[in-house]
Design a protein around this motif. Sequence first.
Motif, PDB file in Angstrom:
ATOM      1  N   ARG A 272       1.227  -1.399   0.055  1.00 61.98           N
ATOM      2  CA  ARG A 272      -0.058  -0.365  -0.239  1.00 61.98           C
ATOM      3  C   ARG A 272       0.681   0.912   0.011  1.00 61.98           C
ATOM      4  O   ARG A 272       0.868   2.102  -0.637  1.00 61.98           O
ATOM      5  CB  ARG A 272      -1.418  -0.388   0.962  1.00 61.98           C
ATOM      6  CG  ARG A 272      -1.388   1.478   1.224  1.00 61.98           C
ATOM      7  CD  ARG A 272      -2.631   1.816   1.810  1.00 61.98           C
ATOM      8  NE  ARG A 272      -3.515   0.604   1.934  1.00 61.98           N
ATOM      9  CZ  ARG A 272      -4.608   0.024   3.289  1.00 61.98           C
ATOM     10  NH1 ARG A 272      -4.116   0.446   4.776  1.00 61.98           N
ATOM     11  NH2 ARG A 272      -4.927  -1.385   3.074  1.00 61.98           N
ATOM     12  N   ALA A 273       2.043   1.573   0.771  1.00 55.83           N
ATOM     13  CA  ALA A 273       2.647   2.588   1.202  1.00 55.83           C
ATOM     14  C   ALA A 273       4.107   1.814   1.510  1.00 55.83           C
ATOM     15  O   ALA A 273       4.057   1.136   2.196  1.00 55.83           O
ATOM     16  CB  ALA A 273       2.144   3.269   1.092  1.00 55.83           C
ATOM     17  N   THR A 274       5.144   2.923   0.739  1.00 48.38           N
ATOM     18  CA  THR A 274       6.760   2.825   1.636  1.00 48.38           C
ATOM     19  C   THR A 274       7.390   3.534   2.237  1.00 48.38           C
ATOM     20  O   THR A 274       7.069   4.886   2.068  1.00 48.38           O
ATOM     21  CB  THR A 274       7.589   1.653   0.166  1.00 48.38           C
ATOM     22  OG1 THR A 274       7.531   2.737  -0.742  1.00 48.38           O
ATOM     23  CG2 THR A 274       6.997   0.841  -0.272  1.00 48.38           C
ATOM     24  N   SER A 275       9.008   3.321   2.267  1.00 48.11           N
ATOM     25  CA  SER A 275       8.863   4.286   2.833  1.00 48.11           C
ATOM     26  C   SER A 275      10.852   3.634   3.321  1.00 48.11           C
ATOM     27  O   SER A 275      10.520   2.837   3.629  1.00 48.11           O
ATOM     28  CB  SER A 275       8.973   5.121   4.348  1.00 48.11           C
ATOM     29  OG  SER A 275       9.669   6.325   4.348  1.00 48.11           O
ATOM     30  N   LEU A 276      11.325   4.436   2.777  1.00 47.01           N
ATOM     31  CA  LEU A 276      13.242   4.667   2.643  1.00 47.01           C
ATOM     32  C   LEU A 276      13.533   4.563   4.226  1.00 47.01           C
ATOM     33  O   LEU A 276      13.584   5.787   4.164  1.00 47.01           O
ATOM     34  CB  LEU A 276      14.318   4.608   1.707  1.00 47.01           C
ATOM     35  CG  LEU A 276      15.659   4.448   1.771  1.00 47.01           C
ATOM     36  CD1 LEU A 276      15.562   3.057   1.909  1.00 47.01           C
ATOM     37  CD2 LEU A 276      16.561   4.790   0.924  1.00 47.01           C
ATOM     38  N   VAL A 277      13.857   4.294   5.254  1.00 46.13           N
ATOM     39  CA  VAL A 277      14.380   5.090   6.556  1.00 46.13           C
ATOM     40  C   VAL A 277      16.269   5.014   6.451  1.00 46.13           C
ATOM     41  O   VAL A 277      16.843   3.696   6.438  1.00 46.13           O
ATOM     42  CB  VAL A 277      13.747   3.712   7.587  1.00 46.13           C
ATOM     43  CG1 VAL A 277      14.761   3.921   9.081  1.00 46.13           C
ATOM     44  CG2 VAL A 277      12.816   3.464   7.475  1.00 46.13           C
ATOM     45  N   ARG A 278      16.421   6.040   6.177  1.00 47.57           N
ATOM     46  CA  ARG A 278      18.394   6.597   5.776  1.00 47.57           C
ATOM     47  C   ARG A 278      19.147   6.334   7.101  1.00 47.57           C
ATOM     48  O   ARG A 278      20.450   5.966   7.045  1.00 47.57           O
ATOM     49  CB  ARG A 278      18.253   7.360   4.843  1.00 47.57           C
ATOM     50  CG  ARG A 278      17.329   8.205   3.834  1.00 47.57           C
ATOM     51  CD  ARG A 278      17.793   9.134   3.181  1.00 47.57           C
ATOM     52  NE  ARG A 278      17.505   9.209   2.144  1.00 47.57           N
ATOM     53  CZ  ARG A 278      17.538   8.338   0.456  1.00 47.57           C
ATOM     54  NH1 ARG A 278      18.598   7.296   0.928  1.00 47.57           N
ATOM     55  NH2 ARG A 278      17.028   8.479  -0.714  1.00 47.57           N
ATOM     56  N   THR A 279      18.238   7.043   8.505  1.00 43.60           N
ATOM     57  CA  THR A 279      18.837   5.785   9.281  1.00 43.60           C
ATOM     58  C   THR A 279      18.548   5.356   9.968  1.00 43.60           C
ATOM     59  O   THR A 279      17.103   5.968  11.122  1.00 43.60           O
ATOM     60  CB  THR A 279      19.041   8.038  10.268  1.00 43.60           C
ATOM     61  OG1 THR A 279      19.057   8.552   9.672  1.00 43.60           O
ATOM     62  CG2 THR A 279      20.126   7.445  11.675  1.00 43.60           C
ATOM     63  N   PRO A 280      18.353   4.000  10.322  1.00 44.55           N
ATOM     64  CA  PRO A 280      17.142   3.124  11.123  1.00 44.55           C
ATOM     65  C   PRO A 280      17.352   2.402  12.608  1.00 44.55           C
ATOM     66  O   PRO A 280      18.719   3.847  13.220  1.00 44.55           O
ATOM     67  CB  PRO A 280      17.815   1.711  10.000  1.00 44.55           C
ATOM     68  CG  PRO A 280      19.107   2.146   9.685  1.00 44.55           C
ATOM     69  CD  PRO A 280      18.967   4.060   9.649  1.00 44.55           C
ATOM     70  N   PRO A 281      16.633   2.381  12.745  1.00 47.35           N
ATOM     71  CA  PRO A 281      16.693   2.529  13.861  1.00 47.35           C
ATOM     72  C   PRO A 281      18.124   1.083  15.139  1.00 47.35           C
ATOM     73  O   PRO A 281      18.129   0.419  14.011  1.00 47.35           O
ATOM     74  CB  PRO A 281      15.515   1.766  14.578  1.00 47.35           C
ATOM     75  CG  PRO A 281      14.670   0.946  13.858  1.00 47.35           C
ATOM     76  CD  PRO A 281      15.590   1.496  12.725  1.00 47.35           C
ATOM     77  N   PHE A 282      17.908   0.564  16.112  1.00 52.10           N
ATOM     78  CA  PHE A 282      19.538  -0.030  16.801  1.00 52.10           C
ATOM     79  C   PHE A 282      19.143  -1.200  16.269  1.00 52.10           C
ATOM     80  O   PHE A 282      17.608  -0.986  16.072  1.00 52.10           O
ATOM     81  CB  PHE A 282      19.270   0.306  18.513  1.00 52.10           C
ATOM     82  CG  PHE A 282      19.759  -0.507  18.954  1.00 52.10           C
ATOM     83  CD1 PHE A 282      21.336  -0.628  18.442  1.00 52.10           C
ATOM     84  CD2 PHE A 282      19.749  -1.470  19.199  1.00 52.10           C
ATOM     85  CE1 PHE A 282      22.377  -1.358  19.594  1.00 52.10           C
ATOM     86  CE2 PHE A 282      20.679  -2.786  20.139  1.00 52.10           C
ATOM     87  CZ  PHE A 282      21.877  -2.575  19.999  1.00 52.10           C
ATOM     88  N   GLY A 283      19.679  -2.153  16.089  1.00 51.56           N
ATOM     89  CA  GLY A 283      20.223  -3.068  15.602  1.00 51.56           C
ATOM     90  C   GLY A 283      19.545  -3.163  14.019  1.00 51.56           C
ATOM     91  O   GLY A 283      20.167  -4.429  13.352  1.00 51.56           O
TER      92      GLY A 283
END
Length: 126
Positions: free
Chosen positions: A62-73
């Motif tokens: 339905r929708a996407t997003s690129l997370v350039r600064t991802p969370p820990f892990g």
Amino acid sequence: MSRAGGRMQLSTFFHSDSGAVFVHGSRCTDCRAAAFPARQVCAVCASRNLEREDLAARGRVRATSLVRTPPFGFDQPITVGVVVLDSGPALFSLLASELPAGSAVQAVPGPVRAGAEGFVFERVME
């Protein structure tokens, strides 16, 4: 979601069988609406008549997003998205790559945060 030895344990939410991923959901016996994760009360008709059901993890983005600064892990950027399963429920998940909305996808086993066993959705040809 539980933790064992500092790693996320997602096995209460899904299992894989011969490479196919199934999420542990529920289905209302009154209106037939499916839910993930499993519910005790139907979100559509408020019935308490639900059965556990393994839902095939296939659907459409339905929708996407690129997370350039991802969370820990995560040690590199990640792509996340909302996938509407063919059986009805929508879920937020990791995607194997950037995909346009409307893409047909299927979950495959793969590592998730901090290498925990999980699944990611990848594009499939129709």
